[in-house]
Scaffold this active site. Structure first.
Site, PDB file in Angstrom:
ATOM      1  N   HIS A  82       0.864  -1.120  -0.114  1.00 46.92           N
ATOM      2  CA  HIS A  82       0.043  -0.137   0.113  1.00 46.92           C
ATOM      3  C   HIS A  82       0.984   1.275   0.037  1.00 46.92           C
ATOM      4  CE1 HIS A  82       0.731   0.579   4.302  1.00 46.92           C
ATOM      5  NE2 HIS A  82       0.045  -0.434   4.653  1.00 46.92           N
ATOM      6  N   HIS A 122       4.029   1.644   2.444  1.00 44.41           N
ATOM      7  CA  HIS A 122       5.182   0.740   2.024  1.00 44.41           C
ATOM      8  C   HIS A 122       5.837   1.560   0.802  1.00 44.41           C
ATOM      9  CE1 HIS A 122       2.298  -2.697   3.142  1.00 44.41           C
ATOM     10  NE2 HIS A 122       3.164  -2.731   4.115  1.00 44.41           N
ATOM     11  N   CYS A 171       2.401 -12.028  20.285  1.00 44.39           N
ATOM     12  CA  CYS A 171       1.549 -11.218  19.403  1.00 44.39           C
ATOM     13  C   CYS A 171       2.142 -11.620  17.764  1.00 44.39           C
ATOM     14  CB  CYS A 171       1.453  -9.834  19.471  1.00 44.39           C
ATOM     15  SG  CYS A 171       0.543  -9.201  18.088  1.00 44.39           S
ATOM     16  N   CYS A 230       2.548  -8.744  15.546  1.00 45.00           N
ATOM     17  CA  CYS A 230       3.809  -7.878  15.281  1.00 45.00           C
ATOM     18  C   CYS A 230       4.881  -8.951  15.350  1.00 45.00           C
ATOM     19  CB  CYS A 230       4.015  -7.567  16.875  1.00 45.00           C
ATOM     20  SG  CYS A 230       3.111  -5.981  17.416  1.00 45.00           S
ATOM     21  N   CYS A 276      -3.435  -6.573  21.965  1.00 45.41           N
ATOM     22  CA  CYS A 276      -2.258  -5.917  21.457  1.00 45.41           C
ATOM     23  C   CYS A 276      -2.727  -4.476  20.930  1.00 45.41           C
ATOM     24  CB  CYS A 276      -1.590  -6.706  20.283  1.00 45.41           C
ATOM     25  SG  CYS A 276      -0.657  -5.622  19.066  1.00 45.41           S
ATOM     26  N   HIS A 306      -2.649  -4.731  17.014  1.00 45.29           N
ATOM     27  CA  HIS A 306      -3.486  -5.373  16.109  1.00 45.29           C
ATOM     28  C   HIS A 306      -4.780  -5.797  16.645  1.00 45.29           C
ATOM     29  CE1 HIS A 306       0.702  -5.889  14.709  1.00 45.29           C
ATOM     30  NE2 HIS A 306       0.069  -5.951  13.308  1.00 45.29           N
ATOM     31  N   LYS A 315      -5.868   5.964  10.337  1.00 47.46           N
ATOM     32  CA  LYS A 315      -4.589   4.756  10.285  1.00 47.46           C
ATOM     33  C   LYS A 315      -5.012   4.081   8.967  1.00 47.46           C
ATOM     34  CE  LYS A 315      -2.720   1.382  12.788  1.00 47.46           C
ATOM     35  NZ  LYS A 315      -3.261  -0.156  12.749  1.00 47.46           N
ATOM     36  N   LYS A 350      -6.870  -2.379   6.677  1.00 49.75           N
ATOM     37  CA  LYS A 350      -7.598  -3.006   5.867  1.00 49.75           C
ATOM     38  C   LYS A 350      -9.212  -2.936   6.036  1.00 49.75           C
ATOM     39  CE  LYS A 350      -6.044  -7.520   3.781  1.00 49.75           C
ATOM     40  NZ  LYS A 350      -5.876  -8.875   3.945  1.00 49.75           N
TER      41      LYS A 350
HETATM   42  N1  MSP Z   1       8.571  -7.572   7.470  1.00 48.11           N
HETATM   43  C1  MSP Z   1       8.863  -6.673   8.454  1.00 48.11           C
HETATM   44  C2  MSP Z   1      10.471  -6.039   8.298  1.00 48.11           C
HETATM   45  C3  MSP Z   1      11.501  -6.662   8.364  1.00 48.11           C
HETATM   46  S1  MSP Z   1      13.039  -5.970   7.850  1.00 48.11           S
HETATM   47  C4  MSP Z   1      14.298  -6.778   8.450  1.00 48.11           C
HETATM   48  C5  MSP Z   1       7.921  -5.309   8.386  1.00 48.11           C
HETATM   49  N2  MSP Z   1       7.127  -5.586   7.230  1.00 48.11           N
HETATM   50  S2  MSP Z   1       5.665  -4.517   6.849  1.00 48.11           S
HETATM   51  O1  MSP Z   1       5.241  -5.115   5.422  1.00 48.11           O
HETATM   52  O2  MSP Z   1       5.063  -4.614   7.906  1.00 48.11           O
HETATM   53  O3  MSP Z   1       6.496  -3.103   6.343  1.00 48.11           O
HETATM   54  C6  MSP Z   1       6.606  -2.217   7.627  1.00 48.11           C
HETATM   55  C7  MSP Z   1       7.150  -0.967   6.980  1.00 48.11           C
HETATM   56  O4  MSP Z   1       6.166  -0.352   6.082  1.00 48.11           O
HETATM   57  C8  MSP Z   1       7.253   0.141   7.738  1.00 48.11           C
HETATM   58  O5  MSP Z   1       8.549   0.154   8.609  1.00 48.11           O
HETATM   59  C9  MSP Z   1       7.370   1.118   7.082  1.00 48.11           C
HETATM   60  O6  MSP Z   1       8.579   1.277   6.304  1.00 48.11           O
HETATM   61  C10 MSP Z   1       6.430   0.748   5.788  1.00 48.11           C
HETATM   62  N3  MSP Z   1       5.158   1.506   6.155  1.00 48.11           N
HETATM   63  C11 MSP Z   1       3.989   0.668   6.531  1.00 48.11           C
HETATM   64  N4  MSP Z   1       2.859   1.614   7.011  1.00 48.11           N
HETATM   65  C12 MSP Z   1       3.160   2.729   6.662  1.00 48.11           C
HETATM   66  C13 MSP Z   1       2.514   3.884   7.019  1.00 48.11           C
HETATM   67  N5  MSP Z   1       1.264   4.056   7.453  1.00 48.11           N
HETATM   68  N6  MSP Z   1       3.275   5.162   6.869  1.00 48.11           N
HETATM   69  C14 MSP Z   1       4.683   5.086   6.746  1.00 48.11           C
HETATM   70  N7  MSP Z   1       5.225   3.981   6.526  1.00 48.11           N
HETATM   71  C15 MSP Z   1       4.543   2.982   6.378  1.00 48.11           C
HETATM   72  O7  MSP Z   1       7.708  -4.803   9.140  1.00 48.11           O
END
Ligand code: MSP
Length: 515
Positions: free
Chosen positions: A21, A24, A132, A135, A149, A152, A300, A303
């Site tokens: 999304h 990311h 959790c 997380c 949590c 979540h 926030k 989904k």
């Molecule tokens: N798989 C772990 C990371 C492992 S690294 C060794 C993870 N993955 S995740 O798919 O949940 O991606 C998290 C990352 O997505 C966050 O750290 C951030 O970089 C990005 N973001 C997800 N949602 C976001 C926002 N709402 N705003 C900004 N960045 C966001 O955690």
């Protein structure tokens, strides 16, 4: 020009339980801009991204989606992530999947390296407590809100099993010393203080294996247990550059120059990861930068709210450069922010179509009208222009060195605004009748200035910047330009032909989606 300087940067590897999304996309765009900037400087850049596949939440998502074959689901979803980044024009040098043999080889090597160097740092014990799954982390009662949590909104699972532990506590002082002696290690400052205090006061040994979980990388020498997903996932940053499979490449790129993460995963990256590296006898990354989180229209991203904007939809309507610009302009890098389609539309119309697109269009139209589409002579030029521009370059490069993307864009937009104002003040349409020499001097200045601004825009708006250079009658930037050379004043060749083209940011049809 390519120097021997290397620049290795990483994004987090993303879970494949869902599609990418806009949140990311933010991290990946920031990494892409930084990578493009360092490539322009002639550095040997390596940008690594990828997917985190050994998580229970991926398995749960596969089952929910009706896949009996977990690897088939992982492969399919990993492809979605990789293709999304490619479709968005995000350029990475490798894409690591944590189910690949090269990663598994690296994790085995790493585990054994820690055991060899510090036999007591991985020790068996019993874990009984709460976990959790969202997380992928152990939690304590005090982390919970009404038994759930807080992130979540689900109760954690009670777990009691034999685990291997990593003696994180043995690294407390070393980590604190490193943070204190390397002010650039954790950025921004506020995150550094947060992590420092966590390490100082709360950090304890951590369980790094699971007995009840079946999906994951087996513990070397004890295949009944699998390695805790975070311990395995962090190793991607070295497995992706050859640790355990290509030592030469690994030596070339490690330590990372920049590891970009969201603030949600900072403890893993600034406490566990550096301690793991110290235990394995490896250097620490030069910098971990944690950016903030943003909401969508104040909510926030979730989904259940259905507001997880698919970046590909956004790009279809606005073009990728607009999305890149908006993300890095609207949300201060390092702080939190909000994403709204309304603001995106406003910035498109004002900053991009009007302040940038119109300026180019006006200058090129006047060049056509008054000089038959050729660059007019500088007629003695403008005394302050070169010095002003040199200062602008300095401020721009300084902002980018600090990952202050907004600051670098501010430098560019200040100049765009000044030019727009300067056209209104100098009134070339009047000069055309009264003072041809002054008209030539002024128009030469605008063309040259736009050339500089196009170069400055290159890492941020690569497509737009290339269009600007082409319309100015120049070559597109390409991968290895003479970056420093381009910063000299006065490179527009007198008599060269400009190629005015379509507007950079055409007017958009009104859309009912925009509130
Ligand atoms: N798989 C772990 C990371 C492992 S690294 C060794 C993870 N993955 S995740 O798919 O949940 O991606 C998290 C990352 O997505 C966050 O750290 C951030 O970089 C990005 N973001 C997800 N949602 C976001 C926002 N709402 N705003 C900004 N960045 C966001 O955690």
């Amino acid at each position: 020009m390519r120097t021997n300087d290397k620049y290795y940067l990483t994004t987090p590897i993303y879970y494949v339980n869902d599609r990418p999304h806009i949140g990311h996309t933010y991290t990946t765009v920031a990494a892409d801009v930084a990578a493009r900037y360092h490539r322009l400087r002639g550095e040997d850049v390596f940008l690594l991204t990828g997917t985190d596949e050994n998580s229970q939440k991926n398995v749960a998502a596969a089952e929910k989606a009706g896949y009996a074959d977990i690897p088939a689901y992982l492969e399919e979803m990993s492809r979605v992530w990789r293709e999304t980044w490619s479709d968005l024009g995000l350029r990475f040098d490798d894409f690591i999947r944590t189910t690949e043999p090269r990663h598994i080889a690296a994790v085995n090597k790493f585990w054994n390296a820690v055991k060899e160097r510090h036999p007591d740092d991985i020790y068996p014990g019993e874990y009984s407590g709460l976990y959790c799954e969202g997380c992928e982390a152990f939690v304590t009662e005090t982390d919970l809100v009404d038994g759930n949590c807080p992130i979540h909104k689900k109760p954690p699972k009670a777990i009691k099993e034999k685990n291997y532990f990593f003696r994180l506590s043995a690294y407390r002082q070393k980590l604190l010393d490193h943070i204190d002696s390397h002010p650039g290690f954790i950025r921004p400052e506020s995150r550094r203080n947060e992590v420092r205090s966590y390490i100082d006061k709360f950090m304890t040994d951590v369980s790094i294996s699971r007995e009840s979980v079946k999906w994951g990388i087996p513990v070397p020498g004890d295949p009944k247990s699998v390695i805790y997903v975070w311990f395995d996932a962090l190793i991607n940053y070295i497995s992706g550059i050859g640790y355990g499979t290509d030592e030469e490449k690994f030596r070339r790129y490690w330590p990372a120059d920049l590891q970009l993460v969201g603030k949600d995963i900072i403890k893993f990256h600034c406490a566990l990861w550096p301690a793991m590296l110290l235990a394995a006898g490896l250097e620490l990354p030069k910098q971990v930068f944690a950016h903030g989180f943003f909401t969508i229209d104040g909510d926030k991203i979730s989904k259940s709210l259905g507001n997880a904007i698919d970046p590909r939809d956004l790009v279809k309507k606005y073009g990728f450069d607009t999305v890149r610009y908006f993300l890095l302009r609207e949300i201060t890098f390092g702080g939190d922010g909000d994403f709204s389609l309304k603001r995106l539309g406003e910035r498109y119309a004002n900053d991009l179509a009007n302040e940038l697109g119109n300026l180019l269009h006006r200058v090129l139209s006047m060049t056509e009208k008054y000089f038959e589409g050729r660059v007019p002579p500088a007629e003695g030029g403008c005394a302050e222009a070169a010095a002003d521009q040199a200062e602008a370059w300095q401020n721009y490069e300084q902002a980018l060195a600090e990952l202050d993307f907004g600051g670098a864009l501010d430098v560019i937009w200040e100049h765009l605004r000044w030019d727009n104002k300067h056209i209104d003040e100098t009134k070339p349409w009047v000069l055309a009748k009264t003072d041809r020499k002054e008209l030539s001097r002024v128009m030469n200045y605008f063309l040259e200035h736009l050339r500089h601004l196009a170069w400055m825009l290159t890492p941020f708006l690569p497509e737009t910047a290339d269009k600007m250079l082409v319309q100015l009658g120049l070559e597109p930037a390409g991968d290895k330009p003479d970056w420093k050379g381009q910063q000299a004043w006065g490179l527009m060749k007198e008599g060269a032909t400009i190629r005015k083209g379509a507007p950079l940011f055409p007017r958009l049809e009104a859309n009912s989606e925009e509130k």
